[in-house]
Design an enzyme around this catalytic site. Structure first.
Site, PDB file in Angstrom:
ATOM      1  N   ASP A   1       0.796  -1.242   0.000  1.00 13.29           N
ATOM      2  CA  ASP A   1       0.000   0.000   0.000  1.00 13.29           C
ATOM      3  C   ASP A   1       0.824   1.286   0.000  1.00 13.29           C
ATOM      4  O   ASP A   1       0.278   2.377  -0.146  1.00 13.29           O
ATOM      5  CB  ASP A   1      -0.965  -0.003   1.210  1.00 13.29           C
ATOM      6  CG  ASP A   1      -0.239  -0.210   2.547  1.00 13.29           C
ATOM      7  OD1 ASP A   1      -0.789  -0.908   3.424  1.00 13.29           O
ATOM      8  OD2 ASP A   1       0.886   0.301   2.703  1.00 13.29           O
TER       9      ASP A   1
ATOM     10  N   HIS B   1       6.609  -7.717  -1.486  1.00 11.09           N
ATOM     11  CA  HIS B   1       5.498  -8.183  -2.341  1.00 11.09           C
ATOM     12  C   HIS B   1       5.087  -7.145  -3.367  1.00 11.09           C
ATOM     13  O   HIS B   1       3.986  -7.207  -3.905  1.00 11.09           O
ATOM     14  CB  HIS B   1       4.298  -8.597  -1.473  1.00 11.09           C
ATOM     15  CG  HIS B   1       4.596  -9.790  -0.605  1.00 11.09           C
ATOM     16  ND1 HIS B   1       3.785 -10.183   0.431  1.00 11.09           N
ATOM     17  CD2 HIS B   1       5.632 -10.660  -0.601  1.00 11.09           C
ATOM     18  CE1 HIS B   1       4.306 -11.257   1.023  1.00 11.09           C
ATOM     19  NE2 HIS B   1       5.428 -11.561   0.408  1.00 11.09           N
TER      20      HIS B   1
ATOM     21  N   ASN C   1       1.366  -8.032  17.857  1.00 14.48           N
ATOM     22  CA  ASN C   1       0.155  -8.506  17.196  1.00 14.48           C
ATOM     23  C   ASN C   1      -0.880  -8.723  18.302  1.00 14.48           C
ATOM     24  O   ASN C   1      -0.551  -9.362  19.303  1.00 14.48           O
ATOM     25  CB  ASN C   1       0.481  -9.841  16.491  1.00 14.48           C
ATOM     26  CG  ASN C   1      -0.623 -10.293  15.555  1.00 14.48           C
ATOM     27  OD1 ASN C   1      -1.814 -10.067  15.830  1.00 14.48           O
ATOM     28  ND2 ASN C   1      -0.259 -10.906  14.456  1.00 14.48           N
TER      29      ASN C   1
ATOM     30  N   GLY D   1       2.327  -6.948  12.986  1.00 14.05           N
ATOM     31  CA  GLY D   1       1.097  -6.988  12.194  1.00 14.05           C
ATOM     32  C   GLY D   1       1.099  -8.002  11.079  1.00 14.05           C
ATOM     33  O   GLY D   1       0.505  -7.765  10.028  1.00 14.05           O
ATOM     34  N   THR D   2       1.760  -9.130  11.310  1.00  8.90           N
ATOM     35  CA  THR D   2       1.724 -10.183  10.302  1.00  8.90           C
ATOM     36  C   THR D   2       1.426 -11.525  10.961  1.00  8.90           C
ATOM     37  O   THR D   2       1.873 -11.794  12.071  1.00  8.90           O
ATOM     38  CB  THR D   2       3.049 -10.258   9.497  1.00  8.90           C
ATOM     39  OG1 THR D   2       2.975 -11.351   8.558  1.00  8.90           O
ATOM     40  CG2 THR D   2       4.254 -10.435  10.393  1.00  8.90           C
ATOM     41  N   SER D   3       0.662 -12.336  10.235  1.00 11.23           N
ATOM     42  CA  SER D   3       0.303 -13.655  10.784  1.00 11.23           C
ATOM     43  C   SER D   3       1.465 -14.633  10.650  1.00 11.23           C
ATOM     44  O   SER D   3       1.441 -15.724  11.188  1.00 11.23           O
ATOM     45  CB  SER D   3      -0.916 -14.209  10.034  1.00 11.23           C
ATOM     46  OG  SER D   3      -0.610 -14.263   8.635  1.00 11.23           O
TER      47      SER D   3
ATOM     48  N   CYS E   1       3.661  -4.652 -17.407  1.00  7.89           N
ATOM     49  CA  CYS E   1       3.137  -5.455 -18.519  1.00  7.89           C
ATOM     50  C   CYS E   1       3.156  -6.926 -18.120  1.00  7.89           C
ATOM     51  O   CYS E   1       4.162  -7.428 -17.614  1.00  7.89           O
ATOM     52  CB  CYS E   1       4.011  -5.249 -19.759  1.00  7.89           C
ATOM     53  SG  CYS E   1       3.545  -6.360 -21.131  1.00  7.89           S
TER      54      CYS E   1
END
Ligand code: APR
Length: 247
Positions: free
Chosen positions: A106, A121, A215, A189-191, A129
């Site tokens: 984001d 990511h 978390n 904040g990650t699983s 393209c």
């Protein structure tokens, strides 16, 4: 709610030369962006991942996949960085070496002022393209969905890493080096369910860093890792205040 910071973490904060941080969707939750796996709000609860975030899904239904990312881009466009993003940008300014690794696409870390962000990511704000895999800055807007590459006429796609695709080499290599070399590794904040990002905490702990998970939900983590069950913004702000008391 005041997050309790264990003494061992306060000590590590004060002595750390190199802090590495891995963030996930939970860091952007307070900015109004749905996380992936939380049943009641998670994006995946509404869609089956294999129906959207894979090259196969795109080949099968490029319009559906493009429109889903268009929807996510519209959410991101309305989102502002929250206390978690701001605290991390501030922390980077105060420690001698700081590596920010994110699974998020984001761009909110950069909006909060973080630099040299390792985007494992990709970034939903970038488009490439599908055939040539090169970033495309602009294209002719027609009623074609997805829009077509101005170079080869093929479909455009978001510049994000889909399931089954390899991560940007420079980003994952730099993230691995930071995990090996850091003194303190924060997983926020990650699983911790998606590789290879999920292994970074273990690599850091194996190389002598103090590992910390932030978390609200406890996650599976290596022995010795501290788990702070709190909101990312609250906990990171508390860490900043602990290391650099106000006033
Ligand atoms: N503060 C901290 N953590 C939070 C907060 C919060 N306010 N709210 C939710 N969380 C936690 C949830 O408990 C959950 O463990 O954030 C985590 C989000 O986990 P996921 O939804 O699995 O997101 P993430 O770990 O980033 O997913 C990794 O999977 O689908 C792929 O590519 C996608 O980058 C994504 C990757």
């Amino acid at each position: 709610m005041n997050t309790q910071i264990p003494a061992v973490l306060t000590k590590a904060l004060r002595s750390a030369n190199h802090i590495a941080v891995l963030t996930g969707a939970g860091v952007s939750a307070a900015s109004g962006l749905p996380t992936f796996r939380e049943a009641q709000t998670g994006l995946w609860a509404q869609y089956r991942p294999e129906d959207l975030a894979t090259a196969q899904a795109f080949r099968k239904n490029p319009k559906l996949v493009w429109e889903w990312y268009d929807w996510r881009r519209s959410l991101v466009a309305k989102a502002e960085p929250n206390a978690a993003h701001i605290a991390l940008a501030e922390m980077a300014r105060r420690v001698s070496k700081f590596t920010l690794i994110t699974q998020n696409v984001d761009g909110l870390h950069q909006q909060a002022g973080s630099v040299d962000v390792l985007e494992l990511h990709g970034n939903i704000g970038r488009t490439k393209c599908f055939h040539e895999n090169v970033v495309i800055e602009s294209w002719l807007e027609t009623d074609e969905v997805p829009p077509l590459c101005p170079r080869c006429g093929g479909p455009l796609r978001p510049d994000v890493v889909w399931f089954g695709e390899s991560l940007p080499k420079h980003a994952i290599d730099a993230a691995g080096q930071a995990a090996i070399n850091c003194d303190l590794f924060l997983s926020v904040g990650t699983s911790g369910m998606v590789e290879p990002a999920a292994s970074l905490l273990r690599v850091a702990a194996e190389h002598g860093a103090l590992g910390v998970v932030i978390n609200p939900t406890r996650i599976h983590a290596p022995a010795g890792v501290i788990q702070i069950e709190a909101d990312a913004g609250e906990a990171l702000t508390a860490l900043l205040d602990q290391r650099w008391p106000q006033g």
